[in-house]
Each structure stands twice: as C-alpha cells, then as structure tokens.
Design an enzyme around this catalytic site. Structure first.
Site, PDB file in Angstrom:
ATOM      1  N   ARG A  39       0.811  -1.218   0.000  1.00  0.00           N
ATOM      2  CA  ARG A  39       0.000   0.000   0.000  1.00  0.00           C
ATOM      3  C   ARG A  39       0.843   1.267   0.000  1.00  0.00           C
ATOM      4  O   ARG A  39       0.460   2.289  -0.515  1.00  0.00           O
ATOM      5  CB  ARG A  39      -0.899   0.027   1.241  1.00  0.00           C
ATOM      6  CG  ARG A  39      -2.226  -0.625   1.029  1.00  0.00           C
ATOM      7  CD  ARG A  39      -2.853  -0.979   2.331  1.00  0.00           C
ATOM      8  NE  ARG A  39      -1.968  -1.857   3.091  1.00  0.00           N
ATOM      9  CZ  ARG A  39      -2.177  -2.248   4.337  1.00  0.00           C
ATOM     10  NH1 ARG A  39      -3.223  -1.812   4.997  1.00  0.00           N
ATOM     11  NH2 ARG A  39      -1.340  -3.067   4.951  1.00  0.00           N
ATOM     12  N   LYS A 121       2.147 -18.438   7.417  1.00  0.00           N
ATOM     13  CA  LYS A 121       1.137 -18.674   8.445  1.00  0.00           C
ATOM     14  C   LYS A 121       0.721 -17.340   9.075  1.00  0.00           C
ATOM     15  O   LYS A 121       1.479 -16.385   8.974  1.00  0.00           O
ATOM     16  CB  LYS A 121       1.699 -19.612   9.513  1.00  0.00           C
ATOM     17  CG  LYS A 121       2.690 -18.936  10.478  1.00  0.00           C
ATOM     18  CD  LYS A 121       2.914 -19.783  11.697  1.00  0.00           C
ATOM     19  CE  LYS A 121       3.885 -19.169  12.626  1.00  0.00           C
ATOM     20  NZ  LYS A 121       3.375 -18.326  13.665  1.00  0.00           N
ATOM     21  N   HIS A 151       8.126 -22.068   8.499  1.00  0.00           N
ATOM     22  CA  HIS A 151       9.565 -21.817   8.322  1.00  0.00           C
ATOM     23  C   HIS A 151      10.425 -22.872   9.028  1.00  0.00           C
ATOM     24  O   HIS A 151      11.588 -23.036   8.705  1.00  0.00           O
ATOM     25  CB  HIS A 151       9.941 -20.395   8.746  1.00  0.00           C
ATOM     26  CG  HIS A 151      10.081 -20.193  10.221  1.00  0.00           C
ATOM     27  ND1 HIS A 151       9.010 -20.076  11.062  1.00  0.00           N
ATOM     28  CD2 HIS A 151      11.173 -20.104  11.012  1.00  0.00           C
ATOM     29  CE1 HIS A 151       9.450 -19.908  12.302  1.00  0.00           C
ATOM     30  NE2 HIS A 151      10.748 -19.927  12.307  1.00  0.00           N
ATOM     31  N   LYS A 155      14.460 -25.292   8.174  1.00  0.00           N
ATOM     32  CA  LYS A 155      15.625 -25.301   9.076  1.00  0.00           C
ATOM     33  C   LYS A 155      16.542 -26.496   8.828  1.00  0.00           C
ATOM     34  O   LYS A 155      16.073 -27.603   8.566  1.00  0.00           O
ATOM     35  CB  LYS A 155      15.156 -25.346  10.535  1.00  0.00           C
ATOM     36  CG  LYS A 155      14.634 -24.009  11.041  1.00  0.00           C
ATOM     37  CD  LYS A 155      14.231 -24.113  12.495  1.00  0.00           C
ATOM     38  CE  LYS A 155      13.533 -22.834  12.954  1.00  0.00           C
ATOM     39  NZ  LYS A 155      14.427 -21.702  13.165  1.00  0.00           N
ATOM     40  N   GLU A 188      11.711 -21.207  24.508  1.00  0.00           N
ATOM     41  CA  GLU A 188      12.285 -19.920  24.087  1.00  0.00           C
ATOM     42  C   GLU A 188      12.599 -19.057  25.296  1.00  0.00           C
ATOM     43  O   GLU A 188      11.868 -19.077  26.286  1.00  0.00           O
ATOM     44  CB  GLU A 188      11.285 -19.164  23.209  1.00  0.00           C
ATOM     45  CG  GLU A 188      10.928 -19.887  21.933  1.00  0.00           C
ATOM     46  CD  GLU A 188      10.076 -19.013  21.013  1.00  0.00           C
ATOM     47  OE1 GLU A 188      10.565 -18.641  19.945  1.00  0.00           O
ATOM     48  OE2 GLU A 188       8.930 -18.699  21.378  1.00  0.00           O
ATOM     49  N   ASP A 207       0.274 -20.049  17.921  1.00  0.00           N
ATOM     50  CA  ASP A 207       1.475 -19.449  17.327  1.00  0.00           C
ATOM     51  C   ASP A 207       2.552 -20.468  16.984  1.00  0.00           C
ATOM     52  O   ASP A 207       3.200 -20.358  15.956  1.00  0.00           O
ATOM     53  CB  ASP A 207       2.050 -18.392  18.277  1.00  0.00           C
ATOM     54  CG  ASP A 207       3.173 -17.588  17.632  1.00  0.00           C
ATOM     55  OD1 ASP A 207       2.956 -17.071  16.517  1.00  0.00           O
ATOM     56  OD2 ASP A 207       4.258 -17.491  18.226  1.00  0.00           O
ATOM     57  N   HIS A 212       4.579 -25.370  14.136  1.00  0.00           N
ATOM     58  CA  HIS A 212       5.950 -25.884  14.260  1.00  0.00           C
ATOM     59  C   HIS A 212       6.019 -27.193  15.059  1.00  0.00           C
ATOM     60  O   HIS A 212       6.653 -28.161  14.630  1.00  0.00           O
ATOM     61  CB  HIS A 212       6.868 -24.847  14.920  1.00  0.00           C
ATOM     62  CG  HIS A 212       6.776 -23.475  14.315  1.00  0.00           C
ATOM     63  ND1 HIS A 212       6.552 -23.280  12.965  1.00  0.00           N
ATOM     64  CD2 HIS A 212       6.865 -22.233  14.858  1.00  0.00           C
ATOM     65  CE1 HIS A 212       6.512 -21.970  12.726  1.00  0.00           C
ATOM     66  NE2 HIS A 212       6.688 -21.325  13.849  1.00  0.00           N
ATOM     67  N   LYS A 301       7.339 -19.507  26.041  1.00  0.00           N
ATOM     68  CA  LYS A 301       8.179 -18.313  25.978  1.00  0.00           C
ATOM     69  C   LYS A 301       8.678 -18.013  27.380  1.00  0.00           C
ATOM     70  O   LYS A 301       8.073 -18.420  28.375  1.00  0.00           O
ATOM     71  CB  LYS A 301       7.369 -17.121  25.470  1.00  0.00           C
ATOM     72  CG  LYS A 301       6.855 -17.304  24.050  1.00  0.00           C
ATOM     73  CD  LYS A 301       7.065 -16.051  23.237  1.00  0.00           C
ATOM     74  CE  LYS A 301       6.633 -16.220  21.803  1.00  0.00           C
ATOM     75  NZ  LYS A 301       7.670 -16.601  20.871  1.00  0.00           N
TER      76      LYS A 301
HETATM   77  C1  BG6 Z   1       7.250 -17.912  14.840  1.00  0.00           C
HETATM   78  C2  BG6 Z   1       6.431 -17.440  16.001  1.00  0.00           C
HETATM   79  O1  BG6 Z   1       6.445 -18.580  13.910  1.00  0.00           O
HETATM   80  O2  BG6 Z   1       8.242 -18.795  15.297  1.00  0.00           O
HETATM   81  C3  BG6 Z   1       7.320 -16.808  17.064  1.00  0.00           C
HETATM   82  O3  BG6 Z   1       5.468 -16.511  15.550  1.00  0.00           O
HETATM   83  C4  BG6 Z   1       8.409 -17.765  17.464  1.00  0.00           C
HETATM   84  O4  BG6 Z   1       6.551 -16.458  18.207  1.00  0.00           O
HETATM   85  C5  BG6 Z   1       9.139 -18.231  16.225  1.00  0.00           C
HETATM   86  O5  BG6 Z   1       9.296 -17.093  18.343  1.00  0.00           O
HETATM   87  C6  BG6 Z   1      10.172 -19.281  16.547  1.00  0.00           C
HETATM   88  O6  BG6 Z   1      10.928 -19.496  15.388  1.00  0.00           O
HETATM   89  P1  BG6 Z   1      12.493 -19.619  15.483  1.00  0.00           P
HETATM   90  O7  BG6 Z   1      12.923 -19.768  14.056  1.00  0.00           O
HETATM   91  O8  BG6 Z   1      12.984 -18.376  16.124  1.00  0.00           O
HETATM   92  O9  BG6 Z   1      12.729 -20.826  16.319  1.00  0.00           O
END
Ligand code: BG6
Length: 410
Positions: A39, A121, A151, A155, A188, A207, A212, A301
C-alpha cells in the site's frame, strides 16, 4: 516473483536477503525479476525492485501489477512463470488470491507456464476459519499451486531429521516395541516483546504448537515413504483427540540474570489477560506403530533456555536427542554425533523459495495436514475459553525439562 506486503518486516529481513543469496549462488532461474506490491508509496521503499502500489482489495494495484508483468514478458519475449509470495496480514490472503485470479494473473494448473502462491502462516485461527480460508483459496488455486510455509521446515535441523528418517537405519526400532516416549520441546527465552496485541489474539497454542510443534511431531511419527507430505498427513490424522492441555503464562522474572516483565506488563496486554505463553500436553498417535507411546509436547516463551529438541527415550534406557536449534545435531547420549551432509541452503527461506521454484512441495504444509492439526487443537482452545484462571510461572525459572512443567494445573 511478486511479493505482497513488500514494505513489511518479513520481506526486508527474510525474503529479499534469501533472493539475494540464491542469486549470488547461481540458484535462481535466469532471467528473474522481483516485483513488490504494497500500500505504501514506492519512495518509502528502499529496495530497487519493480513496484506496484495499491490496496490489496482494490483493482487499481492489480492493474498496475498486470502492466508490469506484461512489460517484463514483453522484454523477455515470452510468458514468464510466476511465484506470488503473500507476506501480508492473514486477513488479505483470500482477497489477494481472488484478485489475482480475477485479473487473469493465475495460469491454469495444467498449462505450460506455472504460477504458484507461497503463503505465510497463520492459516486461520481455529478449525472453522482454517476450513473457510481453505475453501476460499481453493476456489482459485489447485493444491499443486499452493505452497503453505512453515519456516521450521526450512531449518537445517529439520532437514537433518528428514534425512535421518528417510535413511531408514533406525526404522526397525522406531516403534512402540522399542520406544518408551517421545518429548518435543520448543523452549524460548524471548517473551512476546512488541507483539503483545498480536499475542492476545494468538497465544502459544496457535502461534507455535499448531504449526511448528505439530510439524516436528509428524516428521517423527510418520511412516517412511516416497510421498512425505502424504505420510505426514496420515500421522497427524492418527492422533487421538485430546480434551485438555496444560497452559501457563509468564510472570515477572529474570532471564540470564536480567529482570524482565511479566506477560501482563507487556505493551498491548491487559492486566487481567489469560492468554497462554506456555503449553504442555500428552498426545498419542493411534496407529499400529505407536500404540501406547506418549508424545509429550512442551512449548513456551520466557523459559530458562533457548532450545528446540526432540528427545526419544527407548525402553532400553538409551536416549536419542534430535536437536533442531541452536546448533543442529542428532546423537545418542554418551555417543558421537551422527553426521549429516550440510544442506545446500543453510538459510531456511533460501531453501523454501528454491523448492517452490522447483515445484517441490515436500517442505511445505499440506492443506489437509493443517486442517487435521486444527481439528485436534481447536477443542483445547475452546476448553480454555471457559476457564478464567491461568497458572503463572516466573519468567526464566522453568528449565525446559523441569518436571514442574507438566504439573502445572490444567
Ligand atoms: C514464529 C512465532 O512462527 O516462530 C514466534 O510466531 C516464534 O513467536 C518463532 O518465536 C520461533 O521461530 P524460530 O525460528 O525463532 O525458532
């Protein structure tokens, strides 16, 4: 490649650097053009790529985009293949796909030129919305044109896990007769940071668990076959329905000796929020192979450590670690690390973009798979709606293998 949401964070931090990296290593097809659409006016956008300014839900931007694509085709003297990367807010996904189709920018799936759509996502935020999104997108795209990104699948550690499974060496002991339990840990140190408002609508289950963690679980539990996506779908669909999981929320505490805020003190979070930043659960894959083997999942987290790992405990007492990050490795305790060939692309986005250009969907999420994951987890989200109180854990205090994790009250 056309990037929607070209002025956003993901484009600057991941997509454009990945394209530069692919170009530098000669992995891009030639010729290759990148077009951004967003935009904001082009002047605010520092990257020297072609640019179509426009609102995602209005025709004008797509008319500009069509003109740019036609000019590129004209210059190259042929019709180009197209890859559309949707790096936008999820509310625009179906609108963009619909508009692309309406403006004739999607080739038919069986023609000689291809068009593919990569989507970040989240794909919905519960079963119903995921089904709705799937329905809307499939009105315009064939499954072979849809590349849903997780993603984690890019990895290096996850690629090692796939190699480890495909190599087949452990197949004879990869079952209930030999395996006592499997733990999947996504721990994390970071908190929600500036994403408080987003987190309030999302939470840890949506999330990272729905995507994942479930991806890791399906790669561990699947049968080994040529069609990995199909095997993963079968594994997720075989998981026994669950009614509850443990959840928790971080309170004030310390990470590496420095004090940090509790979740309720983060910007954008109400003082009485009950949204989870930690999830622990016990799942069973109800098939012949995994009869009675618990899969313990934990994701949080502001835990004491940054670690994503799968731990397989065998009935013999041997313990196998499949570490995804940091520093990917696969090893039995007290034994040397297994060796894996370095993947061609160490950067996950390079791998995923390369695979999409090649038409290889192995490292992408299949629609049925993510629907099965939502089907499994939505009842848990529903059960939490009714419960008002959430256990609080001090930030930094829970180690990833701390037994207290699984004793948080339901
Ligand atoms: C993301 C989440 O998809 O993955 C984040 O939205 C998370 O909250 C992250 O921290 C973790 O990915 P990575 O690659 O940092 O392990």
């Amino acid at each position: 490649m056309v990037i929607f949401g070209a002025t956003g964070d993901l484009t600057a931090k991941k997509i454009l650097p990945a394209i530069d990296g692919l170009r530098a290593s000669g992995a891009l097809p030639e010729p290759f053009a990148v077009i951004g659409m967003a935009r904001r006016p082009q002047e605010e956008f520092p990257h020297p790529i072609l640019y179509a300014q426009g609102d995602f839900d209005e025709d004008l931007g797509y008319e500009r985009l069509s003109a740019i694509l036609a000019a590129v085709d004209e210059k190259w003297g042929r019709k180009s293949n197209r890859i559309y990367f949707l790096a936008t807010q999820p509310k625009y996904f179906s609108t963009i796909v619909e508009q692309l189709d309406k403006h004739g920018l999607i080739y038919s799936a069986d023609g000689s030129q291809w068009s593919r759509v990569m989507i970040e996502k989240p794909f919905g935020n519960d079963l119903e919305s995921a089904l709705e999104l799937q329905r809307e997108i499939k009105e315009h795209l064939d499954e072979s044109q849809i590349y849903l990104i997780d993603h984690y699948l890019g990895k290096e550690g996850v690629q090692n896990l796939v190699d480890f499974r495909m190599n087949g060496e452990f197949e004879s002991i990869w079952n209930h007769a030999f395996v006592e339990n499997v733990e999947i840990i996504l721990s994390e140190e970071i908190g929600v940071g500036t994403r408080g408002k987003f987190w309030e609508e999302t939470g840890m289950l949506r999330d990272v668990v729905q995507n994942h963690v479930m991806q890791l679980l399906s790669l561990v539990a699947m049968d080994v076959g040529d069609d990995i996506p199909a095997e993963k779908i079968k594994a997720v669909e075989a998981i026994r329905p669950v009614e509850s999981m443990h959840r928790g929320q971080y309170g004030p505490g310390a990470i590496n000796g420095s004090p940090v805020l509790g979740y309720r003190e983060e910007a954008g979070v109400p003082k009485d929020s009950n949204v989870e930043t930690f999830v622990a659960g016990e799942l069973y894959v109800d098939n012949e192979r995994w009869q009675g083997v618990p899969f313990y999942i934990q994701a949080g987290k502001r835990l004491g450590k940054q670690l994503t790992e799968i731990v397989v405990t065998f009935k013999s007492g041997e313990i196998l670690h499949i570490r995804i990050q940091p520093k990917p490795a696969i090893y039995f305790e007290e034994q040397t690390e297994m060796h894996f060939e370095k993947p061609r692309f160490s950067d996950g986005y390079q791998k995923l973009i390369y695979d999409a250009l090649q038409g290889n969907q192995d490292s992408f999420v299949q629609n049925e798979e993510q629907i099965a994951s939502w089907r499994l987890l939505t009842p848990i989200l529903d059960s939490w709606k009714e419960k008002q109180d959430i256990p609080i854990y001090p930030a930094g205090a829970l180690n990833e293998l701390d037994p207290r994790l699984s004793t948080l009250p339901l």
